[in-house]
Design an enzyme around this catalytic site. Sequence first.
Site, PDB file in Angstrom:
ATOM      1  N   GLU A  57     -21.788  18.108  28.656  1.00 48.21           N
ATOM      2  CA  GLU A  57     -20.996  16.903  28.929  1.00 48.21           C
ATOM      3  C   GLU A  57     -21.364  16.309  30.287  1.00 48.21           C
ATOM      4  O   GLU A  57     -20.516  16.103  31.162  1.00 48.21           O
ATOM      5  CB  GLU A  57     -19.503  17.209  28.825  1.00 48.21           C
ATOM      6  CG  GLU A  57     -19.135  17.662  27.428  1.00 48.21           C
ATOM      7  CD  GLU A  57     -17.634  17.764  27.171  1.00 48.21           C
ATOM      8  OE1 GLU A  57     -16.846  17.656  28.121  1.00 48.21           O
ATOM      9  OE2 GLU A  57     -17.265  17.958  26.000  1.00 48.21           O
ATOM     10  N   GLU A  83     -20.286  22.122  20.631  1.00 49.53           N
ATOM     11  CA  GLU A  83     -18.927  22.554  20.987  1.00 49.53           C
ATOM     12  C   GLU A  83     -17.952  21.915  20.004  1.00 49.53           C
ATOM     13  O   GLU A  83     -18.054  20.719  19.721  1.00 49.53           O
ATOM     14  CB  GLU A  83     -18.611  22.130  22.424  1.00 49.53           C
ATOM     15  CG  GLU A  83     -17.300  22.691  22.950  1.00 49.53           C
ATOM     16  CD  GLU A  83     -17.096  22.364  24.430  1.00 49.53           C
ATOM     17  OE1 GLU A  83     -18.032  22.518  25.238  1.00 49.53           O
ATOM     18  OE2 GLU A  83     -15.990  21.922  24.768  1.00 49.53           O
TER      19      GLU A  83
HETATM   20  C1  GAL Z   1     -14.935  20.399  26.710  1.00 43.69           C
HETATM   21  C2  GAL Z   1     -15.737  21.061  27.824  1.00 43.69           C
HETATM   22  C3  GAL Z   1     -15.331  22.495  28.008  1.00 43.69           C
HETATM   23  C4  GAL Z   1     -13.850  22.619  28.040  1.00 43.69           C
HETATM   24  C5  GAL Z   1     -13.277  22.054  26.776  1.00 43.69           C
HETATM   25  C6  GAL Z   1     -11.781  22.217  26.646  1.00 43.69           C
HETATM   26  O1  GAL Z   1     -15.007  19.038  26.746  1.00 43.69           O
HETATM   27  O2  GAL Z   1     -17.098  21.004  27.525  1.00 43.69           O
HETATM   28  O3  GAL Z   1     -15.884  23.000  29.195  1.00 43.69           O
HETATM   29  O4  GAL Z   1     -13.372  21.920  29.141  1.00 43.69           O
HETATM   30  O5  GAL Z   1     -13.585  20.697  26.719  1.00 43.69           O
HETATM   31  O6  GAL Z   1     -11.320  21.632  25.469  1.00 43.69           O
END
Ligand code: GAL
Length: 809
Positions: free
Chosen positions: A426, A502
């Site tokens: 991100e 993710e």
């Molecule tokens: C994502 C991020 C992670 C964590 C997650 C929590 O956007 O990449 O590091 O913060 O959200 O939902």
Amino acid sequence: MLLHKAFFTKMARPLCLFIMVLFALKGYSQPGRTVADFDKGWRFNLGDVAGGEKLDVKDGTWRVLDLPHDWSIEGKFSKENPATPEGGALPGGIGWYRKTFTVPASAKNKLVYIDFDGVYQKSTVWINGHNLGFRPNGYISFRYDLTPYLNFGGTNTIAVKVDNSVQPNSRWYSGSGIYRNVWLTTTDKVAVDHWGTYVITPSVTDKAAEVKVVASILNATRAQQPVTITTTLLNAEGKAVATTTENTVLKDASTRFTQDLKINNPILWSVEKPYLYKVLTKISGKNSADSYTTPIGIRYFNFDADKGFSLNGKLMKILGVCDHHDLGSLGAAINTRALERQLQMLKAMGCNGIRTSHNPPAPELLDLCDKMGFIVMDEAFDCWEWQKVKYDYHLYFKEWHKRDLEDQVLRDRNHPSVMIWSIGNEIPQQGDTTALRIAPELAGIVHSLDKTRPITTANDNPGKGNKIIQSGAIDLIGYNYHEFDYATFHDRYPGKKFIATETTSGLEMRGHYDMPSDSIRVWPSRYDKPFTDGNPDNSVSAYDNVRPGWGSTHEATWKVMKKYDFLSGMFIWTGWDYLGEPTPYSWPSRSSYFGIIDLAGFPKDVYYMYQSEWTNKTVLHIFPHWNWTPGKMVDVWAFYNNADEVELFLNGKSLGTKKKLGEDLHIMWRVKYEPGTLKAVSRKNGKVVLIREIHTAGAPAKIELVADRKNIKADGKDLSFITVKILDKDGNVVPNADNLVNFKVSGPGFIAGVDNGDEVSHDPFKANYRKAFNGLALAIIQTKEKAGNITFTATAAGLKSATTVLQVK
Ligand code: GAL
């Protein structure tokens, strides 16, 4: 001679440590390479020390400890700590470590290095007052050459300053200190260099494999050296299956030497059978007798734009999780057994992939993934030049990214488990033209050292405006979240390969239930309804019915993932709860609710949804607990597999038979609560497959202890994880029990940490007591370097106590 007691307390420990250090270094005088564990007997001072590197520093009063060490985890939770609750709300600061050791005169002709696996963060290292260097990155492994500054035949002092005082510098709990292992490596003056082999398999089939070994060989003699170089491939039993030998003359200070091997009928590395070979590189000559081992796996894999991922020609999905590096109540201090336990529980759930979010992992993680069969996405950065939090790595990116990324790839590129490099999570510059410059540069660094794996970035902006994707530097396009945009991926990126870097971000607190039927917290994804959060008391329902605004429930995400072949794999946020990032709250919560498994290692209910989908193991899991106010309408859920239907009974009366229809991942009965026994029976072709019962629990009456391992090693590192259950008189776990439990240990062990999985608790992790949380607590027992029996006893006011005995060998 009789020694006074004070001698033992004041003098004996340092003396023993000194003897131990000498013992560890005995390899100096032997030919070849030694890699000695350098963790023992450091002195530590919390707080800055002016001139702490100087030889005359009086460190005799400093605390004596063994590494790995994380001082933050020993501290107190406070909102005022500069890490903020996002960073785990524990203290940072500056710490100094020193260690004095002798090097025998016989080592004069050797090269002596110190290898740090990771120091959080901004470490400066000195040997005998000489500054060896500075590394700001808290996750990178690094080496210093001590040779020119050593007193051979005398004492030497290493000093390390660790500066984690400027915070916030992390979006999750980082830990502070020399939290990974340290090694003292000695070699001859002609030897394989640091991370000095690169092993690839240019061609692999079931019938034969080619193994190419490139060795970087150092010649520090300033003279030409005739040597014989032998490369041998050993199978898992240690038998040589291929070998080649060549004579050569090393003319330069550094030489790259390539040897090729061939084997027939290789046993391929897979997630089901992670078979490992070893490459043994031997150099022999007048000035050297080096042996250098590189564990490898022989496998081939492919990401296909339409068909997704295949390993050894077999299509499969990467069913992975993201995890941060902390080990719960042990903090960031690496412990191989604690890590192995994390992976074992994930493996038993059917998980086959790990994303090292968002930084280079401990080397032990990759060793375990190699051995246990996980596919790793090895990630480098959480930001580039633009910050996410004020003092994060963006401050160092310009100066250090090349060195750090090179070191990560050089260290990790021989691991068969590593199949994807991620150059960023991100990245705030996704939408900016600077990404058009940086992404290709980073991809170029990686590919200059390894072309055998694809490069990805984890993008929270999957749109056409994403400049990282536009740069064309990325082999695999990674989406974070946006699962309802997966279907149209190829409209946006025709012919491109996809990975769900993710997903999910479901929120659950173990053992807490808000009925989905009653609540408004049932919107499975942001595409359906607006986001709602947990409760005013910082509890969160465990029905997979709470999520943050950007996330989706576990079930909603998995349903989409299942649909399309081109979705090569996923990494769920997260496998385990971690310290910090207590979304959807802030203080007083101090750890995350995202885990499928809580911080103490107790699975949340959704664990069994995955197990029912991802494994062949027969599953029937019903929840919630059965202690409610009479008359309350309760949603009873069941996850099951390998059966046609499930029938539910309350106190012997059938509440009906249900089966999953269409895309269903669970079944549900709405039941008017009455105390007693809830019983579920799964059946296939009319035959009973599994039966599960939940009983209404009475008042807490006794403690039960369940050790995950009762036979542990006397190596000073091994652990036994003891689950502490609060039971009623009939042996049922009391689902809301919060009794304070006191622990006592006798024998060669100590309590390394305590926990209960409660995301809001401010009780210390280093303690000999813990309150139960929703009926459970955990004590972690660590061995000392002594065999014998450890007796562990748990007592609580008004409850029958319990004892368990561990055998240490
Ligand atoms: C994502 C991020 C992670 C964590 C997650 C929590 O956007 O990449 O590091 O913060 O959200 O939902």
